[in-house]
Design an enzyme around this catalytic site. Structure first.
Site, short mmCIF file in Angstrom:
data_model
loop_
_atom_site.label_atom_id
_atom_site.label_comp_id
_atom_site.label_asym_id
_atom_site.label_seq_id
_atom_site.Cartn_x
_atom_site.Cartn_y
_atom_site.Cartn_z
N ILE A 12 17.23 -31.83 -92.05
CA ILE A 12 16.31 -32.84 -91.53
C ILE A 12 16.31 -34.05 -92.45
O ILE A 12 16.36 -35.20 -92.00
CB ILE A 12 14.90 -32.24 -91.40
CG1 ILE A 12 14.88 -31.11 -90.38
CG2 ILE A 12 13.89 -33.32 -91.01
CD1 ILE A 12 13.56 -30.37 -90.30
N GLU A 65 18.95 -26.72 -104.60
CA GLU A 65 19.89 -25.68 -104.16
C GLU A 65 20.80 -25.18 -105.27
O GLU A 65 21.26 -24.03 -105.24
CB GLU A 65 20.74 -26.20 -103.00
CG GLU A 65 21.60 -27.41 -103.35
CD GLU A 65 22.43 -27.90 -102.18
OE1 GLU A 65 22.99 -27.07 -101.45
OE2 GLU A 65 22.52 -29.13 -102.01
N ASP A 89 22.27 -36.61 -103.20
CA ASP A 89 21.86 -35.97 -104.45
C ASP A 89 21.65 -36.98 -105.58
O ASP A 89 21.19 -36.60 -106.66
CB ASP A 89 22.91 -34.95 -104.90
CG ASP A 89 22.96 -33.74 -103.99
OD1 ASP A 89 22.03 -33.58 -103.17
OD2 ASP A 89 23.93 -32.96 -104.08
N ARG A 122 35.13 -33.52 -94.30
CA ARG A 122 35.32 -33.22 -95.72
C ARG A 122 36.77 -32.82 -95.96
O ARG A 122 37.50 -32.49 -95.03
CB ARG A 122 34.39 -32.09 -96.16
CG ARG A 122 32.90 -32.42 -96.09
CD ARG A 122 32.08 -31.27 -96.63
NE ARG A 122 30.65 -31.50 -96.52
CZ ARG A 122 29.93 -32.13 -97.44
NH1 ARG A 122 30.52 -32.61 -98.52
NH2 ARG A 122 28.63 -32.28 -97.29
N THR A 179 34.99 -38.77 -102.16
CA THR A 179 35.52 -39.92 -101.42
C THR A 179 36.01 -41.00 -102.36
O THR A 179 37.07 -41.61 -102.14
CB THR A 179 34.43 -40.50 -100.49
OG1 THR A 179 33.95 -39.46 -99.64
CG2 THR A 179 34.97 -41.64 -99.67
#
Length: 444
Positions: A360, A307, A208, A152, A180
């Site tokens: 995961i 989140e 996402d 990153r 990116t």
């Protein structure tokens, strides 16, 4: 050249794709149908362009696919691939598709893999460059992650283009998300400033599902499937105890697509909390009183939280990660503490099981549908580069593969429209419409 310039309320959208120059070299792909440049007209509404507000408009997009004439001579071309940002199911599939298409279809002499993201271009990091051959990538689609590694954070466009010149790269394929693709735009500008002939093609990657104009990114379907496994476990735990509560935190910093889609897939979810719908904990329409009523009526509940949800309830950390994103407060920890305090205060015995499957979910191999999707994206990316396109991404828009300019996909983050039929279906599935903030207009 196909393309549309659209202006509304100060917003300017131009779908024209930059070209490096005239395509004069006959394509070696004699066995296929060649795509023409007449364009693909698609009618879009506020789901893609917020300013349309219920209207729709037709935009003309350049179709993806092999061209009859190429800009680059394949026998003299050299390609490079870099993967950046967080992991996502399907990255290896895209790498494999690009390598196989470049080497087998166009007979490009070399495809180089840049190690550990944009750091791989910068000499001070001393990362090796690897040659990607069909033998090297033949079975990488069976594994999650990226064989090239990732990183990153921003790197100097000038140093990146210096490296591209040193390696004599004709086409650079950048697989990554919003940051990116913004970096890709900076690289394109530096390439143009130097008057170089290097194609820069993006393949949008985000677990996402939050890249503008991309209705579904690769790996999203796989991520949703793995998320439902965690939710099913949470439901099993919840019904296994009196007043059992299963709490699952899923990825989604600014957009709640994984949480919402997994909820629709698995009907056991009673509350889904996303960044786009601010909620309250106490009082009328608060989560905690509503949860109490659910427990007293049914003796169990399942909560799915993205989140980035509930950040209005948390203190601003004031910190940023390597990509420049704000470091979020931990909504799951807040919910665990608040639920316990609320239930204890009211003498409501309960058991709460918390599951966070985030790493995961993003690390598993792609499923069959995502593999097909990744294959098309990789192939179309090579077709675009060889035909001399640059400053663009390959995307699937309303079941058509098209070229989108970098400026369009980096214009803003895509978010879930809580005024849409999609969100209505989520609320009908969970029955949580009584929560404040879930239905715009009812509590404003």
């Amino acid at each position: 050249m196909p393309g549309t310039r659209f202006e509304k309320d100060g917003l300017v959208i131009d779908t024209t794709i930059p070209h490096l120059g005239p395509a004069k070299i006959p394509s070696p792909l004699v066995y296929c149908h060649h795509t023409n440049d007449t364009g693909v007209p698609l009618y879009l509404d506020s789901e893609f362009i917020e300013e349309l507000a219920g209207e729709s408009t037709a935009l003309n997009f350049e179709a993806a696919g092999p061209r009859r004439n190429l800009y680059f001579d394949p026998s003299k071309a050299k390609c490079a691939i870099v993967t950046c940002g967080g992991l996502c199911p399907g990255i290896n599939d895209v790498i494999r598709a690009i390598v196989m298409e470049a080497r087998h279809a166009y007979d490009v002499p070399a495809v180089l893999g840049i190690r550990y993201g944009l750091e791989g271009f910068i000499p001070k990091y001393r990362h090796d460059v690897v040659e990607l051959t069909p033998d090297v990538v033949s079975d990488i689609h069976q594994f999650g992650g990226t064989i090239l590694g990732s990183s990153r954070g921003p790197q100097s466009p000038e140093e990146i283009v210096d490296a591209l010149e040193r390696m004599n790269i004709s086409a650079l394929f950048m697989i990554g998300g919003d940051g990116t693709l913004k970096a890709a735009s900076s690289i394109v500008q530096e390439v143009m400033r130097r008057n170089l002939k290097i194609s820069v093609i993006g393949v949008p990657k985000t677990i996402d599902n939050d890249i503008n104009f991309i209705s579904q990114s690769f790996g999203f379907e796989t991520a949703v499937y793995k998320a439902t496994e965690a939710i099913q476990c949470a439901h099993t735990e919840a019904i296994g105890a009196m007043n059992g509560i299963g709490l699952v935190k899923l990825m989604g910093r600014e957009s709640g697509f994984i949480a919402a889609h997994a909820t629709l897939s698995l009907k056991e979810v009673n509350f889904v909390l996303i960044p786009e719908a601010p909620f309250t904990l106490h009082g009328e329409g608060g989560l905690l009183p509503t949860l109490e009523r659910r427990l007293r009526a049914r003796a169990h509940a399942v909560i799915v939280v993205a989140e980035g949800a509930g950040q209005n309830l948390l203190a601003d950390t004031g910190k940023k990660d390597a990509s420049g994103n704000p470091i979020l407060g931990d909504i799951a920890q807040l919910l665990r503490a608040e639920i316990k305090a609320y239930c204890d205060e009211r003498g409501l015995p309960h058991t709460l099981k918390y599951i966070d499957p985030s790493y995961i979910i993003r690390s598993v191999p792609a499923n069959a549908n995502d593999r097909v999707y990744c294959g098309f994206l990789g192939q179309h990316a090579v077709h675009a580069a060889m035909a001399g396109r640059t400053g663009m991404v390959v995307a699937k828009l309303m079941d058509r593969y098209v070229h989108l300019p970098l400026e369009l996909v980096t214009l803003r983050r895509r978010k879930l429209n809580i005024r849409s039929d999609y969100w209505r279906a989520v609320l009908e599935s969970t029955g949580q419409a009584e929560l404040a903030g879930m239905v715009p207009g009812l509590d404003e």
